[in-house]
Design an enzyme around this catalytic site. Structure first.
Site, PDB file in Angstrom:
ATOM      1  CG  ASP A 194      -2.638   2.211   3.944  1.00  0.00           C
ATOM      2  OD1 ASP A 194      -1.769   2.972   3.479  1.00  0.00           O
ATOM      3  OD2 ASP A 194      -2.460   0.992   4.114  1.00  0.00           O
ATOM      4  CE  LYS A 216       0.693   2.434  -1.795  1.00  0.00           C
ATOM      5  NZ  LYS A 216       1.530   1.207  -1.790  1.00  0.00           N
TER       6      LYS A 216
END
Length: 415
Positions: A194, A216
């Site tokens: 991530d 994200k």
């Protein structure tokens, strides 16, 4: 010259001659490996006696005889009487059985190493000539620390079964990761990462490790969750060790449950390594305890991107509960409206902690009535954690004393 070997003693007979303190310190190592341990001694100490009562070892309550070494794969003599230990060692020599002689380890046919383990890797340290257990232990500890910190090459070089490990990286700094998480990163062939979390560790990985960025941002999900699930499964099925590196904890708004379910459905081995969740660690970085005696006895956690549920409204209205929102900057108007509509007082404290545990950490201290204006004036942005409740009162822990957040370079925006 000493040749070091790794011996598998599971299901094989190991004889301890002597049942005192030395035997007590070492016998557990063989029990853990599944060896069939027999203690031969007229008397045993309390620690060995407890193992006998538990059925972990067999006891022959007499002095050792030569036939006791017959059929043993290894004999460990620890009577504290050098002449007796030497006699047992001689029996073993005639029977061609390896013997650890603690009275004079340099003359035994086998030695125990000082061991350290990291996953399926075992490192043993021994002296080539003479015995210096303290030196071996210190070196073992240094190697063990480097293994736990992920500083030594642990990646496999031969094909093996693939697997997936979901690693919670915590709020960001690498030294807030768990020891297990660092070790698994050192073993990884593929890291699916991530954008938040301890990304500073990624450049330290072997050049051969494939790093896949699936980070994200609000409103921008370049790799949908279904594709992330498929990536994990595909690489594991190809025989790779896959680490899914996440910020915070995988099971706290990290969609880790979905990834575990996908792996299990595909028959891929998967484990989860917990991490420090931002629910607690980011407020802590700003000096905010999410619970505090006499102030807040409960904690409610909500996803700011979702609807404000009845349970969240109730928590916002409850003066004894701290409500923490993750991913809530864009939803701040909705949160404030829900809190006031639920009956929370307008002067209830609010803290917005941006980029917790980083050099650019910033905290905006405000109230429900002023939160929207203060957030706009400070240009608050993600990633941030919103804390609503009396624990978010500036100076709660040390009234009239400025807070000292843990991240260097952090700043406060006071209402």
């Amino acid at each position: 010259m000493t040749t070091m070997l790794g011996l598998s003693l599971a299901g094989r007979r190991v004889v301890f001659v002597g049942g005192g303190t030395v035997a007590a310190r070492r016998v557990g190592r063989f029990i853990d490996e599944g060896a069939l341990v027999t203690v031969v001694a007229p008397r045993v100490g309390d620690a060995v006696r407890a193992l006998i009562r538990a059925g972990s070892v067999d006891w022959i309550p007499r002095d050792a005889r030569e036939e006791d070494v017959d059929g043993a794969w290894l004999v460990h003599t620890a009577t504290a009487v050098p002449a007796v230990d030497a006699t047992v060692a001689a029996w073993c020599e005639r029977a061609r059985v390896f013997c650890v002689n603690t009275s004079d380890g340099a003359h035994g046919s086998a030695r125990l190493t000082a061991e350290t383990r990291a996953g399926d890797v075992i490192v043993g340290v021994a002296s080539d000539a003479g015995v210096d257990p303290r030196r071996a232990a210190r070196l073992r500890d240094a190697i063990g620390a480097a293994l736990r910190d992920g500083m030594l090459p642990l990646r496999r070089r031969r094909p093996a079964a693939g697997r997936v490990d979901l690693v919670g990286g915590g709020p960001g700094p690498a030294d807030l990761m768990t020891v297990r998480g660092r070790r698994l990163l050192a073993e990884a062939d593929v890291v699916v990462a991530d954008r938040l979390g301890p990304t500073e560790v990624l450049p330290e990985l072997d050049a051969e490790v494939e790093v896949i960025d699936v980070g994200k941002r609000p409103g921008h999900h370049p790799v949908p969750q279904e594709e992330i699930n498929a990536l994990l499964v595909a690489h594991a099925r190809a025989g790779k060790r896959v680490v899914r590196l996440k910020g915070g904890d995988p099971f706290v708004y990290g969609r880790g449950g979905e990834e575990v379910a996908a792996c299990l459905a595909a028959g891929v081995p998967v484990e989860v390594v917990p991490g420090l969740t931002g629910v607690v660690s980011v407020p802590q970085a700003a000096g905010i305890p999410v619970t505090h005696r006499g102030v807040a006895a409960g904690l409610h956690v909500a996803n700011g991107q979702g609807p404000v549920s009845a349970a969240t409204r109730s928590a916002l209205a409850d003066g004894s509960t701290t409500t923490v929102f993750l991913m809530g900057v864009g939803a701040l108007p909705k949160i404030v409206a829900a809190a006031l509509d639920a009956g929370a007082p307008a002067d209830r404290s609010v803290a917005i902690v941006e980029r917790g545990h980083t050099p650019t950490q910033r905290t905006t201290w405000t109230t429900l009535s002023n939160a929207l204006a203060d957030a706009a004036a400070a240009a608050v942005s993600n990633p941030a954690v919103i804390v609503v409740g009396d624990v978010a009162e500036p100076g709660l822990l040390l009234p009239d004393v400025a807070l000292e957040p843990s991240a260097a370079g952090s700043e406060d925006v006071r209402r």
